[in-house]
Write a protein that holds these residues in place. Structure first.
Motif, PDB file in Angstrom:
ATOM      1  N   LEU A   1     -16.588  29.301  32.844  1.00 20.97           N
ATOM      2  CA  LEU A   1     -17.564  30.010  32.930  1.00 20.97           C
ATOM      3  C   LEU A   1     -17.430  31.359  33.886  1.00 20.97           C
ATOM      4  CD1 LEU A   1     -20.401  27.351  33.194  1.00 20.97           C
ATOM      5  CD2 LEU A   1     -19.651  28.500  31.311  1.00 20.97           C
TER       6      LEU A   1
ATOM      7  N   LEU B   1     -17.177  31.231  24.680  1.00 21.20           N
ATOM      8  CA  LEU B   1     -17.822  32.073  25.902  1.00 21.20           C
ATOM      9  C   LEU B   1     -18.148  33.647  25.189  1.00 21.20           C
ATOM     10  CD1 LEU B   1     -18.581  31.988  28.839  1.00 21.20           C
ATOM     11  CD2 LEU B   1     -16.440  33.227  29.366  1.00 21.20           C
TER      12      LEU B   1
ATOM     13  N   GLY C   1     -21.914  35.514  29.403  1.00 17.68           N
ATOM     14  CA  GLY C   1     -21.686  34.252  30.097  1.00 17.68           C
ATOM     15  C   GLY C   1     -22.421  33.053  29.320  1.00 17.68           C
TER      16      GLY C   1
ATOM     17  N   PRO D   1     -25.603  29.070  31.135  1.00 16.80           N
ATOM     18  CA  PRO D   1     -25.369  28.467  32.620  1.00 16.80           C
ATOM     19  C   PRO D   1     -26.419  28.413  33.400  1.00 16.80           C
ATOM     20  CG  PRO D   1     -23.680  29.781  31.809  1.00 16.80           C
ATOM     21  CD  PRO D   1     -24.846  29.830  30.850  1.00 16.80           C
TER      22      PRO D   1
END
Length: 665
Positions: free
Chosen positions: A254, A302, A306, A327
């Motif tokens: 991430l 990804l 993000g 996230p």
């Protein structure tokens, strides 16, 4: 997606969209993250299963791999042009293969390694080939020392490629690793992992190390385990393992530097919905929100911004399904304590720093002190207590000094009290309590005095209460509680009275509540809790009501229930329950009036990383981002900037913690 798929590929295109292709058909689809929709694009020229997809520097996507057993056009490599949405054949692999790896090298070439030459009963390969986009051709390069399939290949910061694990020709799992040097076209040994693995994951971390996760076959420990390869030293080291065993999972780095692991399969757990996040700075895992659909042999991409797109895979549900992970930006690690500690106190000082006092670590009771500076995110030591102590109280006095009272250590229950002067960074002994006690409460009264209530010592649960006068540095007895108790809560009400709720006595768990009137020095009964409870939390809400959450009851066990106290009527009402029962957690009133609950212990005997937020306006709970480390007997402190500092505590797997984390509402 329009088609169910597994053993497919997913590639982030230069325009931010995602190309998904292959599996058990030739079809291809494009995901648009802006609209969250899928659209068909031209079919590939061959079926490619367990193939590779590599985004080239020119924006095209190279698909390399053997055609499917049910239909094979003979084309082993093809290029997708995102601008035209079309496919074109390119040079064929010297050895068509599947279950191999493909790595984009710094010079723009693509390295393909290992795999098998047929889908069923194929020979396992040690050969490697290089694709040159300028000529559209493949050329052989040095072979690996070991034949392998189902392995990983990772481009290191130094330009070399690390190949790990995989399945050998014998069918056994491989532990050895190799390094490819593109400048010489040769391989060299890179040591062996502690665990032989296949269908594992390998992720290049921001510090240049490689995180290897799972894939340890049917063994539980092997498939929860994780290892780190350090290219600087060429050595391997174990790191903390996951909560659940898995292989055929995905791992995604991430933007925060954390690693998200999703899904997978294991004989002991079946198909997994659970996801976990690894934090390299702590060497620790925490739970992430679960997938809506359990899956393995899926893809994870990804996205720009993000988020992570998880698509397809083998599942008990819809194999065409896809979902997007956002996230959590709520928790972030901050500086670590110098000493691991739990059962300590944390006090917000007038200058915005946080004083942490005492506690216990894996080896000893602590007298040491540390101060956290939110401006720098660092800890520094300050003057030590005269007595090591834990399960004590710490109260910020009106003059900015901090009163520490009671507690215990391995030698004695303490009546001693001390005062900390932040200006000098030193402690001075003040008057002692009449009765030694721990698991008590301490409340700053409107007149600047401090009320200490209940607790326990070698004589049992205490009903006595005492008041500290900072002006004289002395304690005086005040009215006794109707019920001796410890592990209770004490909350200063807006009218200056103090509400004591729950706890445990020598005779059992308590639902009884009492109110202290400091003007009269007396206690009076008020409405009882619906559920007896102890080691719970109590928080004064913005509307002057008091929220009591969780805890434990010897009759009902671990509690998820919550209740609200109305001081105007002296009554309790039940409100929405937590998603998970917990005790020894923390509760913090956030600037917007919501309440953050973090960590604690649960009914499994383990400890929690999960966190939940209570909204008084709706009377409901919602989950929020999880802590990096499960913890209990920790502290949570609201900082002047509105963030919440969580420090220390204990965890089953890591013992007593040094780590600290910041929550941003």
């Amino acid at each position: 997606m329009a088609s169910g798929r597994l053993l497919h590929t997913a590639t982030l295109l230069a325009n931010g969209r995602v190309l998904v292709t292959g599996g058990y058909n030739r079809s291809a689809e494009i995901y648009n993250p802006v609209t969250g929709t899928w659209s068909r694009t031209a079919d590939a020229l061959n079926t490619h299963r367990a193939a590779t997809a590599t985004l080239l520097p020119n924006g095209q996507v190279l698909i390399a791999g053997l055609g499917g057993a049910e239909w094979n056009s003979g084309i082993s490599s093809e290029l997708y042009d995102a601008e035209s949405g079309t496919w074109a054949a390119t040079g064929d692999l010297g050895t068509p293969r599947l279950s191999h790896t493909a790595t984009l090298l710094p010079d723009g070439r693509v390295l393909v390694t290992g795999g098998a030459d047929r889908e069923y009963a194929g020979a396992v390969l040690s050969t490697a080939e290089l694709y040159d986009p300028a000529t559209g051709t493949w050329t052989p390069t040095g072979p690996m020392a070991e034949a392998r399939r189902d392995h990983t290949a990772t481009l290191l910061s130094n330009g070399k490629v690390l190949v790990t694990g995989g399945t050998q020709a014998s069918g056994l799992l491989q532990s050895r690793a190799e390094l490819y040097d593109a400048a010489t076209g040769t391989w060299s040994p890179a040591g062996s992992m502690a665990v032989a693995r296949a269908y594992h994951s390998a992720t290049l971390l921001p510090d240049g190390q490689v995180l290897i996760v799972g894939g340890g076959g049917s063994d539980w420990n092997g498939s929860t385990s994780a290892e780190l390869f350090d290219p600087a030293t060429g050595t391997w080291a174990m790191t903390t393992g996951m909560a659940r065993p898995r292989r055929y999972h995905s791992a995604t780095l991430l933007p925060s530097g954390l690693v998200l692991v999703t899904g997978g399969f294991h004989e002991y757990t079946g198909i997994l919905t659970q996801a976990e996040v690894y934090e390299p700075s702590l060497g620790a895992w925490r739970a992430a929100g679960p997938l809506a659909t359990g899956r393995y042999l899926h893809t994870a991409t990804l996205l720009t911004g993000g988020r992570v797109l998880v698509a397809g895979g083998f599942s008990n549900g819809d194999q065409s399904s896809a979902e997007v992970y956002t996230p959590s930006r709520t928790w972030a690690s901050t500086g670590s304590l110098a000493s691991p500690r739990s059962a300590h106190t944390a006090t917000l000082l007038p200058d915005g720093q946080v004083l942490v006092a005492g506690g216990v670590n894996n080896d000893e009771d602590l007298a040491t002190m540390e101060v956290y500076d939110p401006a720098s995110g660092t800890w520094s030591t300050t003057g030590a207590l005269a007595w090591p102590r834990y399960f004590h109280t710490a109260t910020l006095l009106a003059d900015g000094q901090v009163l520490v009272a009671g507690g215990g250590n391995d030698d004695e229950d303490l009546a001693a009290a001390e005062v900390y002067d932040p200006a000098l960074g030193t402690w001075s002994v003040t008057g002692a309590l009449a009765s030694p006690r721990y698991y008590h409460t301490a409340t700053l009264l409107p007149d600047g005095k401090v009320l200490v209530a209940g607790g326990v010592n070698n004589d049992g649960a205490l009903a006595t209460t005492e008041v500290y006068d900072p002006a004289s540095g002395t304690w005086s007895a005040t009215g006794a509680l109707a019920s001796p108790r410890y592990y209770h809560t004490a909350t200063l009400l807006p009218d200056g009275k103090v509400l004591i709720a729950g706890g445990v006595s020598d005779g059992g768990d308590l639902a009884a509540a009492e109110v202290y009137d400091s003007a009269l020095g007396t206690w009076s009964a008020t409405g009882a809790l619906a559920s007896p409870r102890y080691v719970h939390s109590a928080t004064l809400l913005s509307d002057s009501k008091v929220l009591v959450v969780g805890g434990y009851d010897n009759g009902s066990g671990f509690l998820a229930t919550a209740e609200v106290y109305d001081s105007a009527s002296g009554t309790w009402s039940v409100t929405d329950s937590l998603a998970l029962p917990r005790y020894f957690h923390t509760a913090t009133l956030l600037p917007g009036g919501k309440v953050l609950i973090s960590g604690g212990g649960d009914e499994s005997g383990g400890f929690l990383a999960t966190a939940e937020v209570y909204d008084p306006s709706s009377g409901t709970w919602s989950t929020t981002g999880a802590l990096a480390s499960p913890r209990y007997f920790h502290t949570a402190t609201l900082l002047l900037n509105g963030k919440v500092l969580v420090s220390g505590g204990g965890d089953n797997s890591q013992g007593i913690l040094t780590g600290a984390e910041l929550y941003t509402p």
